[in-house]
Scaffold this motif. Structure first.
Motif, PDB file in Angstrom:
ATOM      1  N   TYR A   1     -26.060 -21.380 -35.623  1.00 16.42           N
ATOM      2  CA  TYR A   1     -27.069 -20.831 -36.537  1.00 16.42           C
ATOM      3  C   TYR A   1     -27.972 -19.959 -35.673  1.00 16.42           C
ATOM      4  N   GLN A   2     -27.847 -18.647 -35.825  1.00 20.58           N
ATOM      5  CA  GLN A   2     -28.536 -17.731 -34.923  1.00 20.58           C
ATOM      6  C   GLN A   2     -29.163 -16.577 -35.704  1.00 20.58           C
ATOM      7  N   GLY A   3     -30.217 -16.022 -35.150  1.00 17.65           N
ATOM      8  CA  GLY A   3     -30.824 -14.847 -35.757  1.00 17.65           C
ATOM      9  C   GLY A   3     -30.128 -13.583 -35.308  1.00 17.65           C
ATOM     10  N   ASP A   4     -30.598 -12.450 -35.829  1.00 15.85           N
ATOM     11  CA  ASP A   4     -29.963 -11.185 -35.448  1.00 15.85           C
ATOM     12  C   ASP A   4     -30.263 -10.822 -33.993  1.00 15.85           C
ATOM     13  N   GLY A   5     -31.426 -11.210 -33.493  1.00 16.43           N
ATOM     14  CA  GLY A   5     -31.739 -10.941 -32.087  1.00 16.43           C
ATOM     15  C   GLY A   5     -30.836 -11.746 -31.184  1.00 16.43           C
ATOM     16  N   ASP A   6     -30.777 -13.043 -31.433  1.00 15.96           N
ATOM     17  CA  ASP A   6     -29.970 -13.949 -30.620  1.00 15.96           C
ATOM     18  C   ASP A   6     -28.495 -13.543 -30.636  1.00 15.96           C
ATOM     19  N   MET A   7     -28.020 -13.173 -31.819  1.00 11.99           N
ATOM     20  CA  MET A   7     -26.578 -12.938 -31.964  1.00 11.99           C
ATOM     21  C   MET A   7     -26.156 -11.494 -31.731  1.00 11.99           C
ATOM     22  N   SER A   8     -26.917 -10.544 -32.257  1.00  9.91           N
ATOM     23  CA  SER A   8     -26.428  -9.160 -32.176  1.00  9.91           C
ATOM     24  C   SER A   8     -27.002  -8.411 -30.977  1.00  9.91           C
ATOM     25  N   ALA A   9     -28.035  -8.946 -30.342  1.00  5.57           N
ATOM     26  CA  ALA A   9     -28.562  -8.298 -29.134  1.00  5.57           C
ATOM     27  C   ALA A   9     -27.984  -8.995 -27.914  1.00  5.57           C
ATOM     28  N   ILE A  10     -28.637 -10.050 -27.462  1.00  7.07           N
ATOM     29  CA  ILE A  10     -28.249 -10.682 -26.203  1.00  7.07           C
ATOM     30  C   ILE A  10     -26.909 -11.411 -26.277  1.00  7.07           C
ATOM     31  N   GLY A  11     -26.501 -11.802 -27.481  1.00  2.10           N
ATOM     32  CA  GLY A  11     -25.330 -12.677 -27.574  1.00  2.10           C
ATOM     33  C   GLY A  11     -24.102 -12.050 -28.214  1.00  2.10           C
ATOM     34  N   LEU A  12     -24.065 -10.726 -28.276  1.00  3.77           N
ATOM     35  CA  LEU A  12     -22.951 -10.087 -29.001  1.00  3.77           C
ATOM     36  C   LEU A  12     -21.591 -10.380 -28.353  1.00  3.77           C
ATOM     37  N   ALA A  13     -21.544 -10.349 -27.029  1.00  2.00           N
ATOM     38  CA  ALA A  13     -20.258 -10.582 -26.346  1.00  2.00           C
ATOM     39  C   ALA A  13     -19.764 -12.002 -26.612  1.00  2.00           C
ATOM     40  N   ASP A  14     -20.680 -12.955 -26.567  1.00  2.00           N
ATOM     41  CA  ASP A  14     -20.280 -14.346 -26.813  1.00  2.00           C
ATOM     42  C   ASP A  14     -19.692 -14.481 -28.221  1.00  2.00           C
ATOM     43  N   LEU A  15     -20.352 -13.826 -29.192  1.00  2.00           N
ATOM     44  CA  LEU A  15     -19.881 -13.904 -30.579  1.00  2.00           C
ATOM     45  C   LEU A  15     -18.503 -13.282 -30.720  1.00  2.00           C
ATOM     46  N   LEU A  16     -18.365 -12.047 -30.226  1.00  2.00           N
ATOM     47  CA  LEU A  16     -17.108 -11.326 -30.466  1.00  2.00           C
ATOM     48  C   LEU A  16     -15.924 -12.004 -29.779  1.00  2.00           C
ATOM     49  N   HIS A  17     -16.149 -12.545 -28.598  1.00  2.00           N
ATOM     50  CA  HIS A  17     -15.029 -13.216 -27.929  1.00  2.00           C
ATOM     51  C   HIS A  17     -14.708 -14.564 -28.567  1.00  2.00           C
ATOM     52  N   ALA A  18     -15.736 -15.231 -29.062  1.00  2.61           N
ATOM     53  CA  ALA A  18     -15.469 -16.476 -29.798  1.00  2.61           C
ATOM     54  C   ALA A  18     -14.655 -16.146 -31.043  1.00  2.61           C
ATOM     55  N   ALA A  19     -15.051 -15.072 -31.727  1.00  2.00           N
ATOM     56  CA  ALA A  19     -14.325 -14.658 -32.939  1.00  2.00           C
ATOM     57  C   ALA A  19     -12.886 -14.293 -32.592  1.00  2.00           C
ATOM     58  N   ASN A  20     -12.740 -13.551 -31.515  1.00  2.00           N
ATOM     59  CA  ASN A  20     -11.417 -13.085 -31.134  1.00  2.00           C
ATOM     60  C   ASN A  20     -10.513 -14.235 -30.695  1.00  2.00           C
ATOM     61  N   LYS A  21     -11.119 -15.291 -30.130  1.00  6.92           N
ATOM     62  CA  LYS A  21     -10.315 -16.466 -29.755  1.00  6.92           C
ATOM     63  C   LYS A  21      -9.751 -17.141 -31.003  1.00  6.92           C
ATOM     64  N   GLY A  22     -10.518 -17.044 -32.104  1.00  8.70           N
ATOM     65  CA  GLY A  22     -10.028 -17.599 -33.356  1.00  8.70           C
ATOM     66  C   GLY A  22     -10.050 -19.108 -33.439  1.00  8.70           C
ATOM     67  N   LEU A  23     -10.850 -19.737 -32.587  1.00  8.15           N
ATOM     68  CA  LEU A  23     -10.974 -21.198 -32.676  1.00  8.15           C
ATOM     69  C   LEU A  23     -11.657 -21.561 -33.994  1.00  8.15           C
ATOM     70  N   PRO A  24     -11.366 -22.725 -34.526  1.00  6.65           N
ATOM     71  CA  PRO A  24     -12.005 -23.111 -35.784  1.00  6.65           C
ATOM     72  C   PRO A  24     -13.467 -23.527 -35.579  1.00  6.65           C
ATOM     73  N   ILE A  25     -14.324 -22.557 -35.406  1.00  8.52           N
ATOM     74  CA  ILE A  25     -15.761 -22.803 -35.420  1.00  8.52           C
ATOM     75  C   ILE A  25     -16.378 -21.824 -36.409  1.00  8.52           C
ATOM     76  N   THR A  26     -17.591 -22.101 -36.809  1.00  8.86           N
ATOM     77  CA  THR A  26     -18.249 -21.278 -37.822  1.00  8.86           C
ATOM     78  C   THR A  26     -19.537 -20.725 -37.243  1.00  8.86           C
ATOM     79  N   CYS A  27     -19.717 -19.411 -37.320  1.00 12.39           N
ATOM     80  CA  CYS A  27     -20.940 -18.797 -36.805  1.00 12.39           C
ATOM     81  C   CYS A  27     -21.709 -18.136 -37.942  1.00 12.39           C
ATOM     82  N   LEU A  28     -22.987 -18.423 -37.994  1.00 15.86           N
ATOM     83  CA  LEU A  28     -23.853 -17.862 -39.025  1.00 15.86           C
ATOM     84  C   LEU A  28     -24.921 -17.010 -38.363  1.00 15.86           C
ATOM     85  N   MET A  29     -25.057 -15.788 -38.846  1.00 14.75           N
ATOM     86  CA  MET A  29     -26.096 -14.901 -38.326  1.00 14.75           C
ATOM     87  C   MET A  29     -27.079 -14.620 -39.451  1.00 14.75           C
TER      88      MET A  29
END
Lengths: 179, 356, 252
Positions: free
Chosen positions: C97-125
């Motif tokens: 559960y992250q805000g736009d700053g946390d997720m789209s600024a400092i954490g964009l790489a973490d998000l995109l690689h987690a998404a690309n891995k395709g593990l069954p986790i859920t991310c909310l921005m």
């Protein structure tokens, strides 16, 4: 007992393989072993030197620092490198098929061996030159048991390339006979 | 399976040892001279029901490792200087959150991108903490493949006993060396520890828990730091590790860790056999630094020589431990084709001090 | 005497803490998304195995209103923490559960690689187009012309870049099995958002792969608007740029 070995050669001559063979044989003979190599960004070929320390006691200093007492030089371009790592005692076996000019080092016994030619003679290819020199070194120093080296050759080369095994064994034995 | 002697590169020895001792999740990113750890663990871990997970940066590595620890599981990572620097924020986080894990810094020359040749230049970063805040992590310095194997169970136990990251620092020369090490049969030391009292795996068996390394009030922050301080004091008291020899009657004391510790072991024996009054202290835990080892130094001690693969970092801790009781000298080097002082150089310096 | 919360408890079950003092500002869109999350957890019966990994920023408060375990990660790293957690403990249900700053600024790489891995986790921005907690500074999602604490003359795309469209960046990732943008601008939108959340959570429950939802929400405090104005702005300005859509739904 403490042997500080220096194995130097040019790309594809098998100095690294020589180092590994000695290590594997020494382990079977229940000796302690440390192997160091110069390492860089992933690359192959070129000149390289491998250092192997063999001892019946735990090994302290893992470096060979101009105190090698058993050297094998396979090529002309690495002979100087090998010589620099040797101390003032012990033996350096070099491939006189390629190394034409011996450089004297006080206290160091240098043994020339036409290893490339000998390898072609007994195995039909110069590839066994490293084993010719190892054979001579093993016979002269008794650093390893002959049976153990042959056992390791059978295990490492014999599995993958049975044809190559015979020529390698022949090279090793030719070296043994030369000592 | 009884004990087994393997001939491995010491990075591989680290991987073999950590897996045998219970690590099932290894998060890493390629970097020389640590990459062989992940290559080896990727091959080995599936046989133990675990996985090597290659992440996209050391930031991701450290945080995935934190996530793994939050589940109460033993994870590990392996890296070198630049990667270590990137992980610092999360190491601070894990120390604050009291999350156990194993880390390896296969040290190379710095600063910046530095060079891939081995070094001990990260002593300050390891022992002072390159991250923010009043925190410490336990730092162990093996000096050979065999000591990696022997220290691994110690590392796992320390990580869980104190719920702390445990950082192994190994100079890249030792890390890249291939040697014989004797392994005991595999034993999952992590399984000895019950993590159910703190892990964050759902409220089924406990009231709501949440991990907070920040604070919602100043007093909360104070309490967290006081709790950590008390823990660090206990570790300092109980977990100092070192090896010493020939202290009695010594006029010169040699101090070194890692590869220099190993060389000093040989040199001290050599000099003693030639009737030189030399003793040695080899620190094994770099934090806590073995201050206690220096409590028993002889009264006739004239000089202390510290040898490091850097420009003088551990020497600060030696000086603090000595507290002015003997003059302290330094011999060190970082980088170059032979990125360390040779035994001959250390011997020459030792003889100079003995005769001086 | 019966407390008002007792009645609400029968409605919301155990997940939502109704007596907890709320720290979201009046009118904050986080309140709506947090409630939707709690309702979905309750409805799916997964509370006891759920672990929330929260970011730094106002979204970090979200777990305090739910009876679930939580991990407050370092700024931007929640998807990596969730990745490590899920690998070590696949039986748990993990969402970030992250805000736009946390997720789209400092954490964009973490998000995109987690998404690309395709593990069954859920991310909310939860995207409110500002850094709310630190005082309304520009975020990567601030709209062109939007006045913030650090863009006093409005965001100038030539200097500050364009508002970042996060879910669109994951369209070509086969490991992403549910991908949507929702808003909480009005009641119909909130109902759609709730349904979408259920899909995203089920995606993990069915072990299908990665799921992501961006929620467009107002931040009256950070936007320096009244609550009503901020909802109006959310509905007319924000969703005009960040268009709600279900981009990928492979949950069947």
């Amino acid at each position: 007992m403490l042997y500080k070995c220096v194995f130097s050669g040019s790309g594809g001559q098998g100095s690294a393989l020589l180092a590994k063979l000695v290590c594997q044989a020494a382990i079977i003979d229940k000796l302690k072993v440390v192997m160091t190599q110069t390492y860089g960004i992933e690359q192959r070929g070129g000149d390289s030197t491998a250092f192997v320390i063999v001892s019946d006691l735990p090994i302290g200093n893992p470096l060979v620092e101009a105190d090698g007492n058993l050297g094998i030089a396979l090529s002309a371009s690495t002979y100087g490198m090998c010589l620099a790592s040797m101390g003032n005692s012990g033996r350096l076996f070099y491939n006189s098929s390629l190394i034409k000019q011996e450089i004297e080092k006080p206290g160091l016994e240098q043994i020339p061996l036409e290893a490339s030619d000998l390898a072609i003679e007994v195995g039909g290819s110069p590839r066994g030159l490293n084993l010719v020199l190892l054979g001579a070194a093993v016979a002269a120093t008794k650093i390893l048991k002959i049976e153990t080296v042959e056992e390791v050759l059978r295990e490492t080369i014999g599995h993958k390339k049975p044809a190559l095994l015979e020529s390698n064994l022949a090279s090793f034995r030719a070296g043994l006979a030369k000592a | 399976m009884p004990e087994e002697t393997l001939f491995l590169k010491n990075t591989e020895t680290f991987a073999e040892a950590m897996v045998r001792c219970g690590v099932r999740y290894h998060f890493a990113y390629p970097i020389t001279p640590a990459s062989d750890v992940m290559k080896y663990s990727a091959m080995l871990l599936p046989q133990y029901g675990g996985r090597m997970i290659q992440m996209e940066s050391e930031l991701a590595v450290a945080n995935a490792l934190a996530g793994c620890a939050c589940a109460g599981k033993l994870g590990a990572t392996s890296t070198s200087g630049p990667g270590m620097s990137l992980m610092q924020e999360t190491i601070s986080f894990m120390a604050g959150a009291e999350l156990p894990c194993l880390m390896l810094d296969s040290m190379r020359v710095g600063p910046g991108d530095g060079d891939i040749i081995g070094a001990q230049s990260n002593y300050f970063q390891a022992t002072r903490g390159g991250g923010h805040g009043d925190y410490r992590v336990i730092v162990l310095a093996p000096d050979s493949g065999q000591s990696i194997v022997d220290l691994m169970p110690v590392g796992v136990k320390l990580a869980f006993t104190y719920r702390s990251p445990v950082l192994f620092v190994i100079d890249g020369v030792t890390a890249q060396m291939t040697e014989t090490s004797t392994f005991q049969e595999p034993r999952d030391y992590a399984a000895d520890f019950d993590t159910s009292s703190w892990r964050y795996t759902g409220t089924k068996d406990h009231p709501k828990r949440f991990l907070l390394t920040g604070s919602y009030s100043h007093s909360q922050g104070y309490e967290l730091n006081e709790r950590l301080r008390a823990k660090f004091e206990i570790i300092k008291e109980k977990e100092q590790r070192w090896e010493d020899q020939y202290l009695e009657g010594a006029e010169l004391l040699l101090v070194g860790f890692g590869i220099h510790g190993r060389m000093i072991r040989e040199l001290t024996a050599q000099l003693r056999s030639q009737n030189h009054k030399v003793g040695r202290i080899n620190p094994i835990s770099l934090w806590p630094f073995p201050d206690k080892a220096f409590e028993k130094i002889p009264s006739g001690l004239k000089n202390v020589l510290v040898v490091e693969m850097n420009h003088g970092q551990m020497i600060d801790d030696v000086r603090l431990a000595l507290n002015g009781r003997a003059p302290t000298h330094f011999l060190g080097k970082t980088g170059g084709d032979t990125p360390l002082r040779t035994l001959a150089e250390i011997r020459a310096k030792a003889l100079e001090l003995l005769e001086g | 005497m019966e407390k008002a919360s007792d009645n609400l408890s029968s409605l919301y079950g155990k997940t939502l803490f109704l007596d907890k003092l709320f720290s979201y500002c009046p009118g904050c869109g986080h309140g709506i998304v947090t409630r939707l999350v709690a309702e979905t957890i309750e409805a799916m019966g997964i509370r006891e195995k759920t672990v929330s990994v929260v970011g730094i920023g106002c979204g970090g408060f979200s777990h305090h209103y739910m009876d679930i375990d939580a991990i407050e990660a370092m700024h931007g790293r929640s998807p990596s923490v969730a990745t490590g957690f899920k690998l070590a403990s696949p039986e748990n249900f993990v969402f970030t559960y992250q805000g736009d700053g946390d997720m789209s600024a400092i954490g964009l790489a973490d998000l995109l690689h987690a998404a690309n891995k395709g593990l069954p986790i859920t991310c909310l921005m939860i995207n409110n187009t500002v850094f709310g907690m630190t005082g309304g500074q520009m975020s990567p999602t601030s709209l062109p012309g939007q006045v913030t604490a650090t863009t006093q003359k409005g965001r100038d795309p030539h200097i500050h870049g364009y508002p970042i469209l996060v879910p669109e960046m994951m369209l070509a990732m086969p490991g992403v099995k549910y991908l949507a943008r929702e808003s909480v601008a009005d009641a119909p939108a909130i109902r759609r958002a709730g349904k979408s959340l259920r899909r995203a959570f089920e995606c993990q429950e069915k072990n299908l792969g990665f799921a992501f939802i961006e929620f467009i929400v107002p931040c009256p405090t950070g936007l320096k608007k009244s609550v009503l104005e901020s909802y109006d702005w959310c509905k007319n300005q924000m969703t005009a740029y960040f268009k709600p859509a279900v981009f990928i739904d492979q949950t069947e």
